[in-house]
Design a protein around this motif. Sequence first.
Motif, PDB file in Angstrom:
ATOM      1  N   ALA A   1       0.818  -1.205   0.000  1.00 23.86           N
ATOM      2  CA  ALA A   1       0.000   0.000   0.000  1.00 23.86           C
ATOM      3  C   ALA A   1       0.858   1.264   0.000  1.00 23.86           C
ATOM      4  CB  ALA A   1      -0.908   0.011   1.223  1.00 23.86           C
ATOM      5  N   VAL A   2       0.239   2.350  -0.421  1.00 20.92           N
ATOM      6  CA  VAL A   2       0.846   3.667  -0.237  1.00 20.92           C
ATOM      7  C   VAL A   2      -0.196   4.556   0.432  1.00 20.92           C
ATOM      8  CG1 VAL A   2       1.691   5.755  -1.384  1.00 20.92           C
ATOM      9  CG2 VAL A   2       2.447   3.509  -2.180  1.00 20.92           C
ATOM     10  N   VAL A   3       0.236   5.252   1.464  1.00 21.02           N
ATOM     11  CA  VAL A   3      -0.652   6.190   2.140  1.00 21.02           C
ATOM     12  C   VAL A   3       0.017   7.565   2.143  1.00 21.02           C
ATOM     13  CG1 VAL A   3      -1.805   6.778   4.312  1.00 21.02           C
ATOM     14  CG2 VAL A   3      -1.585   4.375   3.642  1.00 21.02           C
ATOM     15  N   GLU A   4      -0.732   8.548   1.725  1.00 17.62           N
ATOM     16  CA  GLU A   4      -0.207   9.919   1.736  1.00 17.62           C
ATOM     17  C   GLU A   4      -1.120  10.807   2.576  1.00 17.62           C
ATOM     18  OE1 GLU A   4       1.673  11.041  -2.356  1.00 17.62           O
ATOM     19  OE2 GLU A   4      -0.121   9.881  -2.808  1.00 17.62           O
ATOM     20  N   LEU A   5      -0.516  11.543   3.472  1.00 17.50           N
ATOM     21  CA  LEU A   5      -1.284  12.472   4.307  1.00 17.50           C
ATOM     22  C   LEU A   5      -0.797  13.894   4.035  1.00 17.50           C
ATOM     23  CD1 LEU A   5      -1.015  10.745   7.839  1.00 17.50           C
ATOM     24  CD2 LEU A   5      -2.608  10.217   5.969  1.00 17.50           C
TER      25      LEU A   5
ATOM     26  N   GLY B   1       1.617 -16.380   4.835  1.00 16.15           N
ATOM     27  CA  GLY B   1       1.647 -15.072   5.496  1.00 16.15           C
ATOM     28  C   GLY B   1       1.808 -13.947   4.495  1.00 16.15           C
ATOM     29  N   ILE B   2       1.468 -12.772   4.964  1.00 18.27           N
ATOM     30  CA  ILE B   2       1.478 -11.593   4.094  1.00 18.27           C
ATOM     31  C   ILE B   2       2.840 -10.897   4.166  1.00 18.27           C
ATOM     32  CG2 ILE B   2       0.417  -9.324   3.742  1.00 18.27           C
ATOM     33  CD1 ILE B   2      -1.517 -11.581   3.116  1.00 18.27           C
ATOM     34  N   TYR B   3       3.299 -10.453   3.015  1.00 15.98           N
ATOM     35  CA  TYR B   3       4.443  -9.545   2.988  1.00 15.98           C
ATOM     36  C   TYR B   3       3.866  -8.139   2.982  1.00 15.98           C
ATOM     37  CZ  TYR B   3       7.317 -13.524   1.529  1.00 15.98           C
ATOM     38  OH  TYR B   3       7.963 -14.719   1.461  1.00 15.98           O
ATOM     39  N   ASN B   4       4.088  -7.439   4.049  1.00 10.39           N
ATOM     40  CA  ASN B   4       3.470  -6.134   4.218  1.00 10.39           C
ATOM     41  C   ASN B   4       4.513  -5.050   3.958  1.00 10.39           C
ATOM     42  OD1 ASN B   4       1.455  -4.292   5.006  1.00 10.39           O
ATOM     43  ND2 ASN B   4       2.135  -4.351   7.143  1.00 10.39           N
ATOM     44  N   PHE B   5       4.639  -4.657   2.698  1.00 12.17           N
ATOM     45  CA  PHE B   5       5.664  -3.688   2.296  1.00 12.17           C
ATOM     46  C   PHE B   5       4.961  -2.384   1.926  1.00 12.17           C
ATOM     47  CE2 PHE B   5       8.498  -7.374   0.607  1.00 12.17           C
ATOM     48  CZ  PHE B   5       8.722  -7.788   1.903  1.00 12.17           C
ATOM     49  N   VAL B   6       4.914  -1.501   2.884  1.00 13.61           N
ATOM     50  CA  VAL B   6       4.015  -0.368   2.765  1.00 13.61           C
ATOM     51  C   VAL B   6       4.779   0.942   2.888  1.00 13.61           C
ATOM     52  CG1 VAL B   6       2.167   0.785   4.019  1.00 13.61           C
ATOM     53  CG2 VAL B   6       2.034  -1.656   3.614  1.00 13.61           C
TER      54      VAL B   6
ATOM     55  N   TRP C   1       7.355  -4.333   6.701  1.00 15.45           N
ATOM     56  CA  TRP C   1       8.446  -3.451   6.318  1.00 15.45           C
ATOM     57  C   TRP C   1       7.846  -2.081   6.065  1.00 15.45           C
ATOM     58  CZ3 TRP C   1      11.552  -3.821   1.113  1.00 15.45           C
ATOM     59  CH2 TRP C   1      12.768  -3.149   1.254  1.00 15.45           C
ATOM     60  N   LYS C   2       7.863  -1.238   7.048  1.00 18.47           N
ATOM     61  CA  LYS C   2       7.251   0.066   6.819  1.00 18.47           C
ATOM     62  C   LYS C   2       7.721   1.111   7.824  1.00 18.47           C
ATOM     63  CE  LYS C   2       2.980   0.117   9.307  1.00 18.47           C
ATOM     64  NZ  LYS C   2       1.549   0.088   9.330  1.00 18.47           N
ATOM     65  N   TYR C   3       7.760   2.319   7.343  1.00 19.70           N
ATOM     66  CA  TYR C   3       8.282   3.440   8.129  1.00 19.70           C
ATOM     67  C   TYR C   3       7.383   4.648   7.934  1.00 19.70           C
ATOM     68  CZ  TYR C   3      11.907   0.100   7.524  1.00 19.70           C
ATOM     69  OH  TYR C   3      12.554  -1.101   7.487  1.00 19.70           O
ATOM     70  N   PRO C   4       6.246   4.661   8.607  1.00 24.05           N
ATOM     71  CA  PRO C   4       5.364   5.821   8.453  1.00 24.05           C
ATOM     72  C   PRO C   4       6.136   7.089   8.820  1.00 24.05           C
ATOM     73  CG  PRO C   4       4.264   4.055   9.642  1.00 24.05           C
ATOM     74  CD  PRO C   4       5.712   3.688   9.549  1.00 24.05           C
TER      75      PRO C   4
END
Lengths: 254, 484
Positions: free
Chosen positions: B255-259, B285-290, B316-319
């Motif tokens: 996913a991509v999230v933009e705020l 299992g899910i690979y969650n690369f966001v 794998w994510k770094y909000p």
Amino acid sequence: MLTINNLHASIDGKEILRGLNLQVNPGEVHAIMGPNGSGKSTTASVLAGKPEYEITGGEIIFQGENLNGMAPENRAAEGIFLAFQYPVEIKGVSNINFLKTAVNEIRAYHGLEPMPAKEFLNRIKEKQELVQFSNDLAKRSLNEGFSGGEKKRNEIFQLAMLEPKLAILDETDSGLDIDALRIVAHGVNSLRSKDNAFIIITHYQRLLEYIEPDFVHVLYNGRIVKSGTKELALELEEKGYDWLKSESRDYITA
Amino acid sequence: MKDNNEVIDTLLDSSYEFGFSTDIETDVAPVGLDENTVRFISDQKDEPEWLLEWRLTAYHHFMKLAQKDMPGWQHFDMPDLDFQSMSYYAAPKSKPLLDSLDQVDPELLATFAKLGIPLTEQKMLAGVAVDVIFDSVSVTTTYKAKLKELGILFCSFGEAVQEYPELVRKYLGSVVPATDNIFAALNSAVCSDGSFVYIPKGVRCPMELSTYFRINAINTGQFERTLIIADEGSYVSYLEGCTAPQRDENQLHGAVVELIALKDAEIKYSTVQNWYPGDADGKGGIYNFVTKRGICKGSNAKISWTQVETGSAITWKYPSIILKGDYSTGEFYSVAVVKNKQMADTGTKIYHLGSHTKSRIISKGISAGVAQNTYRGLVHVGKNAKHTRNFTQCDSLLIGDKCGLHTYPYIESRNSTAQLEHEATTSRIGEDQIFYLNQRGIDNEKAVALIVNGYAMEVLKQLPMEFAVEAQKLLAISMEGSVG
Ligand SMILES: Nc1ncnc2c1ncn2[C@@H]1O[C@H](COP(=O)(O)OP(=O)(O)OP(=O)(O)O)[C@@H](O)[C@H]1O
Ligand SMILES: [Mg+2]
């Protein structure tokens, strides 16, 4: 209620309890005294089922059941309560939430539904008053940042909440100021009934002036070397333990 | 005497509650990725030409990156991802009308009921507006009309493209450009649906906005795109939840999230992530690369990320937060739990570009079994950012002795007026703590759950009420079987 027969227990291969005998009947208060390191806390831990201790001989019968092998949480649910000498701190877990979990887990063990929220809150309020435990402390995280005395009072608050059959108080009096000592004693006295029993571990005769014991035992070197009534506590206060130590040496070698 | 590892092993073996799959007919794009896939998706969604062009540019960029080596700096071995063997689009066949629940496939409603998502009218009264993404398509957005009265736009991304193309065009890719990283490029090329939120000037969104993501179809990736814009002086709290069925093969979630928070605006974004983590042997299992990033564009804006991560085989994510406006604030609160063979490499990046900007990072890592948990964070202070402040606290909790926790707090400070504080602790659940709780009638499993919840409390209390309770339960469930 509780019968301890020739109990031997060790930790890390070191034998601490060496043939302990004790009989506690409903309605009784027993005081256990004895020098540092004699095995008082060990006795309490073994009764509560602390996994690090190994029972190498003898037996503990509680309400007709052998406790050996029973998980600590089940012993608690059966009605054994230990007020710890050194209560632990658990960050972020509120006292109330913790007590709610405890009350309801014990109820679940007995096949009961969780306690209704209102009843629980009423009980909290009532017991808080009994041991004069402030709202502020009740709401805080379990023992986190509590003073030594506050921790001890929290133990008695929990005791009041859980209403066990057999309560073991391990040096609950040490670290308490004079007023707190009276409050704790008052709490214990009002919880006393013909159906429950107390084992009170202490170094000081003073607590026993407030909570009058039926029996006083002296633990030395992992066994009870002398038993008597409350006068024994006075005698110990006066004479110390040395006279018993020499007596018990004969006793052990005999 | 109880052997600790034995206890851990027997208890670790708890199952994934949401691992059912739903038997619904789906339209699935053919397996594989080429220009036609991108065109197919764009076509399915009736997109304008500019968006197709944007996707194609991203696609070409992705193909370039895919030729090269995958990133290698993370604290886990990058799995072999075969981008040609998955499908990039799946939609339930009976596409419901967006406003009418009556027309939703009953199977689908049953699925959501199992997930506990408030889709029914009654539950809508509970006061959370929900957008549900099932595989690639947004199924329903509740409360839309009511929000519209306030001028709040809350709909699926696909719908926003049709209805509010100017807003989408202005902000899409403005915070996370397609070229940001390989997964952002892939998402930009094939993103299917997601949520769109616009809060007009001065409006305080009166309810929590929520999206629920579910991957159902076999062998599909889910690439949703979320865009949230808070105009000047507005406020919104947004929640994201997710689940996926239990399958033997790994599925990719990219996913991509933009705020975007304009002057004086505040966005609070909360995630409870419980994608299927794989079984005890690390299968499935899910690979969650966001990629999640927000920008405080105007002065005095605020963005806070709160995440509770319990699922996924790999997370794998770094909000991140770009503090561009002076006096803007960024916050990152995270609880990441891994057990069995799960891996999480997560944290945040905060870019202090404006003066007097403030940030706060609270990270709680929990690791059990043979799982690896990494906090990786960057605090960057730009040359012209005067009097900035950061406080970072990284706590690690180990359960058992076979797991790992690592922290990599990076600092790049180009301005000497910055005040940066860092604290870190590592602890184990103490046997004395467990025994204490045991002695009060609480068994090992519940004791650990209680301790872990207490440990995570500082983060959990950032979550909106309804979610905090769920998150606590989820933490308890995910701690099932991990006693130390
Ligand atoms: N892990 C261990 N290994 C070896 N010896 C131990 C261990 N734990 C406790 N002991 C010993 O067991 C003995 C009994 O300890 P216990 O805590 O029961 O004493 P106590 O009577 O409660 O003393 P106090 O009055 O100081 O509280 C002590 O000598 C102590 O050092
Ligand atoms: Mg002691």
